[in-house]
Design a protein around this motif. Structure first.
Motif, PDB file in Angstrom:
ATOM      1  N   PRO A 196       0.824  -1.211   0.000  1.00  0.00           N
ATOM      2  CA  PRO A 196       0.000   0.000   0.000  1.00  0.00           C
ATOM      3  C   PRO A 196       0.856   1.259   0.000  1.00  0.00           C
ATOM      4  O   PRO A 196       1.935   1.289   0.595  1.00  0.00           O
ATOM      5  N   GLU A 248      -5.360  -7.589  -1.416  1.00  0.00           N
ATOM      6  CA  GLU A 248      -5.451  -7.959  -0.002  1.00  0.00           C
ATOM      7  C   GLU A 248      -5.592  -9.477   0.150  1.00  0.00           C
ATOM      8  O   GLU A 248      -6.434  -9.969   0.892  1.00  0.00           O
ATOM      9  N   LYS A 260      -1.864   5.200   3.239  1.00  0.00           N
ATOM     10  CA  LYS A 260      -2.899   6.160   2.884  1.00  0.00           C
ATOM     11  C   LYS A 260      -4.271   5.508   2.980  1.00  0.00           C
ATOM     12  O   LYS A 260      -4.405   4.285   2.883  1.00  0.00           O
ATOM     13  N   LEU A 261      -5.291   6.334   3.152  1.00  0.00           N
ATOM     14  CA  LEU A 261      -6.663   5.872   3.234  1.00  0.00           C
ATOM     15  C   LEU A 261      -7.017   5.100   1.967  1.00  0.00           C
ATOM     16  O   LEU A 261      -6.719   5.542   0.848  1.00  0.00           O
ATOM     17  N   ASN A 262      -7.642   3.940   2.125  1.00  0.00           N
ATOM     18  CA  ASN A 262      -8.082   3.077   1.026  1.00  0.00           C
ATOM     19  C   ASN A 262      -6.943   2.465   0.213  1.00  0.00           C
ATOM     20  O   ASN A 262      -7.184   1.910  -0.854  1.00  0.00           O
ATOM     21  N   ALA A 263      -5.703   2.557   0.693  1.00  0.00           N
ATOM     22  CA  ALA A 263      -4.580   1.924  -0.004  1.00  0.00           C
ATOM     23  C   ALA A 263      -4.607   0.427   0.302  1.00  0.00           C
ATOM     24  O   ALA A 263      -4.923   0.011   1.411  1.00  0.00           O
ATOM     25  N   VAL A 264      -4.289  -0.394  -0.692  1.00  0.00           N
ATOM     26  CA  VAL A 264      -4.339  -1.842  -0.533  1.00  0.00           C
ATOM     27  C   VAL A 264      -3.060  -2.483  -1.057  1.00  0.00           C
ATOM     28  O   VAL A 264      -2.340  -1.920  -1.873  1.00  0.00           O
TER      29      VAL A 264
END
Length: 100
Positions: free
Chosen positions: A55, A89, A64-68
């Motif tokens: 991520p 993920e 970071k927000l919403n990083a995968v």
């Protein structure tokens, strides 16, 4: 009547094609979209090539927000084709067969 029959046949073929690309055979086992990376490794063994994209992180190291995490695995080439798998993920989200 013939048009309707032809249209239904075409739609059936498209539906079948979508299902076929959602699985991959490993010997006698099948892996499917939604399987975890550990299930795929158990059924198919270690990939011939793999790459992980961790991520995206902020300056302080926090993701970071919403990083995968995204992983790409390749099996083959076998019989002139390679199987390219994409995990998000650790869940299998795409199977792509490519002719070499």
């Amino acid at each position: 009547m013939f048009r309707k029959s032809l249209l239904l046949s075409g739609l059936s073929l498209l539906m079948f094609t979508g299902v076929a690309s959602a699985t991959m055979r490993c010997g006698t086992a099948l892996v499917s979209l939604g399987d975890t990376a550990s299930v795929v490794r158990e059924k198919c063994g270690a990939p011939d090539r793999s790459e992980d994209q961790n991520p995206v992180a902020r300056v302080n190291g926090v993701p970071k927000l919403n990083a995968v995490k995204v992983s790409f695995w390749v099996y083959g080439p076998r019989n002139g084709a390679s199987q390219h798998l994409k995990f998000i993920e650790d869940k299998l989200v795409a199977i792509d067969t490519r002719r070499d």
